[in-house]
Design an enzyme around this catalytic site. Structure first.
Site, PDB file in Angstrom:
ATOM      1  N   ASP A   1       0.820  -1.195   0.000  1.00 48.25           N
ATOM      2  CA  ASP A   1       0.000   0.000   0.000  1.00 48.25           C
ATOM      3  C   ASP A   1       0.863   1.259   0.000  1.00 48.25           C
ATOM      4  OD1 ASP A   1      -2.731   1.247   0.558  1.00 48.25           O
ATOM      5  OD2 ASP A   1      -1.550   2.005   2.240  1.00 48.25           O
TER       6      ASP A   1
ATOM      7  N   GLU B   1       1.855  -0.289  -5.107  1.00 47.31           N
ATOM      8  CA  GLU B   1       0.832   0.694  -5.456  1.00 47.31           C
ATOM      9  C   GLU B   1       1.500   2.035  -5.751  1.00 47.31           C
ATOM     10  OE1 GLU B   1      -3.372   2.356  -3.763  1.00 47.31           O
ATOM     11  OE2 GLU B   1      -1.580   2.549  -2.543  1.00 47.31           O
TER      12      GLU B   1
END
Length: 505
Positions: free
Chosen positions: A231, A262
């Site tokens: 993330d 990400e």
């Protein structure tokens, strides 16, 4: 996720405009896609977003394994914020989906279940032939609240036995912005050293922090996890990601963990997705925009043009370094991608992605929503209830026959090249994957009948979008290929036809 008081109101907004609230990447990246060697290429992953652990385990056994999925991505499992009052990001939902993106500790007590349930899920999925990939938050801790789902008390910069204020970037000394938050997403210092929507930003260059993160990730690897979605990887930075990956163990299969980072597009140079491919795979966050524009476009009721997909992947990160999808939890809400509300168009896009072969494909399934910060189906205290794919509260795209048929197609055609491309200049396309398989897709609202060159040997083939072969018989429609490799096929409105050489009857 967002932060304290007024800053937190930005969470839903940032999710809506495509700022990172979650991501997948290779901390210690593998040079190969996830999955086991099969008839061709078995690397398809399901993303069961905010399913509880018991439901994931059952799905691995009942659906994912039998359908040929190689892996499943599960949600962030660490103990996280449990909101006790409205405000700070949502005035209407007490337990929004984004609670899990504010970790409090690395204990595995979460909305999705206990540590014992998590371990049992991983074991069950592996037994079913489905590897487990975890959504990992390593950039930050919380932005609001004072208590976790596990009952841990904390404050913004104080997490007992884990981190204190010295382990976080601070306004003035580290972060150059006036607010302590990221004000300019093209400013390298702010992106790496300021708070993302108010979330306490970890000093991932600090040995203590790296050791804590590595210990957490290695514990998951020890339980049988095969890799991670990282993330907000853009906000960690390449050097820290690579340093962290060096601390990771090999998986139970002896491989380096597969990781997808990400990194939203639009950033210059060092902040671009391509600049992160040396640290792992990247999420296909520009690819899903291209798919939306081809299948739906932007004028009202427009259908784009599937003919543009002949060169899908051009200008995007290398296929072997991209985890691709039609949507994920951010893009289905922020308008960057198609979502389940697009119905047949969404399924058709999933079929194209599986058939075409760009990237490592992932099929996203989650829960129905109206508000962007809606909670998954849960008890009053926020604990996510069991998934019921027969209920309209859940959206199980991965289990649709139109999709599982193309999972089989993808696995059988392997890495065969795209050949025999045909299009009508609009929304009817067809192509072969070498001599291994053939597919046609129609995004128009009316059926089309054409004669296509399939590249396959003469014979009768089972259309895997609507049937399957059992004991030499097809449970659905068939297609006849003549001695010249041609077939006259009617492709239904918003439909597809596909078969591989293994589907000959």
């Amino acid at each position: 996720m967002s932060a304290r008081s007024s800053s937190l109101a930005a969470i839903a907004v940032f999710a809506a405009i495509g700022l990172p609230l979650g991501g997948i990447a290779a901390l210690q990246h593998s040079d190969t896609a996830p999955g086991q060697a099969g008839p061709g290429r078995t690397d398809v992953m399901a993303n069961l977003f905010e399913w509880n652990w018991a439901s994931v385990a059952s799905e691995c056994t009942d659906v994912l394994g039998p359908a040929g999925y190689a892996g499943v991505q599960v949600s962030q499992p660490a103990d996280s914020l449990r909101r006790t009052e409205l405000g700070n990001g949502s005035d209407t939902v007490l337990h929004p989906w984004w609670e899990i993106y504010q970790p409090v500790s690395y204990e595995l007590t979460s909305r999705m279940g206990s540590e014992a349930q998590f371990r049992a899920m991983v074991k069950t999925c592996r037994k079913a032939g489905v590897k487990v990939y975890v959504d990992a938050v390593v950039n930050h801790m919380t932005g609001q609240g004072s208590v976790s789902y596990g009952g841990t008390k904390y404050s913004h910069f104080a997490y007992a036995g884990l981190y204190d204020a010295s382990d976080f970037h601070q306004k003035g000394t580290d972060c150059p912005s006036s607010t302590g938050g990221i004000e300019d997403f093209n400013n390298l210092q702010q992106v790496r050293k300021c708070e993302l929507v108010g979330l306490a930003d970890l000093r991932t260059d600090k040995p203590k922090v790296r050791n804590e993160l590595a210990a957490y990730l290695n514990r998951l690897i020890g339980y049988g996890v095969s890799g991670f979605r990282v993330d907000a990887a853009k906000h960690v930075g390449q050097d820290d990601l690579i340093a962290l990956q060096k601390k990771l163990n090999r998986t139970l299969d002896g491989d380096k963990p597969y990781v997808a980072l990400e990194v939203f597009g639009g950033g210059p140079g060092t902040l671009s997705p391509e600049a992160f491919t040396g640290a792992g795979a990247v999420l296909g966050l520009d690819a899903d925009i291209q798919l939306k524009n081809a299948f739906k476009s932007y004028p009202a009721d427009a259908t784009g043009s599937l003919a543009t997909l002949r060169d899908f992947g051009a200008g995007l990160p290398a296929s072997g370094r991209t985890l691709t999808f039609v949507q994920n939890h951010d893009t289905e809400r922020n308008g960057d991608s198609l979502n389940y509300k697009d119905g047949a168009t969404n399924l058709l896009a999933q079929q194209f992605l599986l058939a075409y072969g760009y990237g490592t494909p992932q099929v996203y399934s989650s829960f129905a929503w109206e508000a962007t910060d809606a909670s998954p189906p849960s008890s009053a205290d926020g604990i996510i209830t069991d998934t019921d794919c027969a209920s309209p509260a859940w959206v199980c795209v991965h289990a649709e026959k139109a999709v599982t048929g193309l999972v089989s197609f993808h696995n059988h055609v392997g890495r065969a090249p795209v050949t025999h491309w045909w299009d009508n200049g609009g929304n009817l396309i067809a192509f072969s994957r070498g001599k291994a398989g053939w597919v046609a897709l129609n995004n128009d609202k009316v059926p089309h009948t054409e004669t296509f060159g399939t590249g396959l040997a003469a014979g009768t083939y089972c259309d895997v979008t609507r049937g399957s072969v059992t004991q030499g018989r097809c449970s659905g429609p068939t297609v006849t290929v003549d001695a010249r490799g041609q077939a006259r096929v009617t492709v239904a409105a918003k439909g597809a036809v596909a078969f591989t050489k293994a589907d000959r009857v």
